[in-house]
Design a protein around this motif. Structure first.
Motif, mmCIF file in Angstrom:
data_model
loop_
_atom_site.group_PDB
_atom_site.id
_atom_site.type_symbol
_atom_site.label_atom_id
_atom_site.label_comp_id
_atom_site.label_asym_id
_atom_site.label_seq_id
_atom_site.Cartn_x
_atom_site.Cartn_y
_atom_site.Cartn_z
ATOM 1 N N TRP A 197 0.828 -1.197 0.000
ATOM 2 C CA TRP A 197 0.000 0.000 0.000
ATOM 3 C C TRP A 197 0.868 1.254 0.000
ATOM 4 N N ILE A 198 0.418 2.228 -0.735
ATOM 5 C CA ILE A 198 1.004 3.579 -0.692
ATOM 6 C C ILE A 198 0.021 4.414 0.108
ATOM 7 N N THR A 199 0.473 4.967 1.213
ATOM 8 C CA THR A 199 -0.449 5.628 2.134
ATOM 9 C C THR A 199 0.071 6.997 2.531
ATOM 10 N N HIS A 207 -4.281 8.125 7.048
ATOM 11 C CA HIS A 207 -3.484 6.914 7.233
ATOM 12 C C HIS A 207 -4.099 6.040 8.320
ATOM 13 N N THR A 230 -2.096 13.211 -2.946
ATOM 14 C CA THR A 230 -2.696 12.175 -3.782
ATOM 15 C C THR A 230 -1.929 11.999 -5.088
ATOM 16 N N GLN A 233 1.134 9.954 -4.595
ATOM 17 C CA GLN A 233 0.758 8.550 -4.436
ATOM 18 C C GLN A 233 0.454 7.915 -5.794
ATOM 19 N N CYS A 244 -3.165 2.311 -3.930
ATOM 20 C CA CYS A 244 -3.546 3.332 -2.952
ATOM 21 C C CYS A 244 -5.036 3.597 -3.044
#
Length: 300
Positions: A197-199, A207, A230, A233, A244
């Motif tokens: 995951w990209i958070t 998060h 965003t 991400q 994401c």
């Protein structure tokens, strides 16, 4: 007679907890804070501050006067709001913040409309995460803040604040175009148990929401990368580095190589604007809320 500006300085020190914090909040120098407080001590004939390591702390008299200062300043804000409302003119200065995607998605439209409709109003804006924006409104450093919470994780607001909804912001899962689920009409979060995951940043509300939501589905998330914006991400997703959550607000343009797919259980952020109740009657507050709502209707 107590000096209002010196009371404002004492109130800032009590809220920020340090001379440097008070100076930053009031946009003055630390020496100016020290001078104002020294004058206030002479004015009341009591010691208000005591040394505390390298900093200072409020004495009992200081805390007592700071409590009164907070109430006095709130009454002054009410008086100013009533006078502004009585004049009915949108004038003066308005300070507001928004979390990054709302600043990108709403502010250009809303603030341009405010400038066109109310040229005598001077608007100052900045990007702040929701918790920071809320705290700044409570302290009086900002007049309004655009904040958010999630459909399954509401954000508690302190007493004394008013809020108005702006929009519900749908969110989808963004994945590389070559991902096995990229051609699906909808997906479930459980299908990404093995994905990185990209958070957002550690401790940020969004998060914490993602961790809470994934774990409530029995998934211990694998965190590969963190980015506050965003678009950052999404660029990481485009590079094949993970997946994401991609809310609609502020998402476009989506980078090449990224596919967004709706979730089977619809995921939405609730976006709203907050301000202090004691400023509720200010025409500038009303005008800003109306402008933000109009911008939200356009992007929603």
């Amino acid at each position: 007679m107590l000096n209002l500006e010196r009371l404002r300085t004492l109130d800032a020190l009590a809220r920020h907890g340090s001379v440097s914090g008070a100076a930053a909040g009031l946009h003055i120098t630390t020496s100016a804070v020290s001078q104002q407080l020294a004058k206030l001590e002479r004015e009341v004939g009591q010691q208000l501050l005591a040394k505390n390591g390298r900093g200072v702390r409020l004495t009992d008299a200081g805390r007592l006067l700071a409590e009164h200062a907070g109430r006095i300043l709130s009454q002054v804000q009410l008086a100013q709001s009533d006078l502004e409302a009585q004049r009915g003119r949108v004038v003066g200065e308005l300070r507001l913040s928004a979390f990054p995607t709302a600043a990108r998605g709403l502010f250009p439209i809303a603030l341009a409309a405010l400038r066109a409709d109310h040229p005598a109003l001077r608007v100052r804006s900045c990007e702040l995460e929701p918790e920071t924006g809320i705290a700044a409104v409570v302290r009086g450093d900002l007049d309004l803040a655009v904040v958010l919470d999630w459909y399954n994780k509401p954000m508690a607001l302190p007493d004394g604040l008013v809020k108005a909804p702006l929009l519900d912001d749908p969110a989808e899962v963004a994945m590389p175009a070559g991902h096995p689920l990229a051609d699906r009409d909808e997906v479930d979060l459980g299908e990404f148990a093995d994905d990185e995951w990209i958070t957002w940043g550690e401790g940020e509300f969004c998060h914490e929401w993602l961790m809470f939501t994934l774990r409530s589905r029995g998934i211990e998330p694998i965190i590969g990368h963190r980015a506050g914006e965003t678009h950052t991400q999404l660029q990481l997703v485009a590079a094949g580095l993970g997946v994401c959550i991609a809310p609609l607000l502020g998402r476009h343009p989506t980078p090449p190589g990224v596919v967004t797919v709706p979730l089977r259980q619809r995921v939405r952020r609730h976006v709203y604007v907050i301000w202090r109740a004691d400023a509720d009657r200010r025409p500038s507050i009303r005008a800003a809320v109306e402008s933000l709502r109009a911008a939200a209707q356009r992007v929603g």
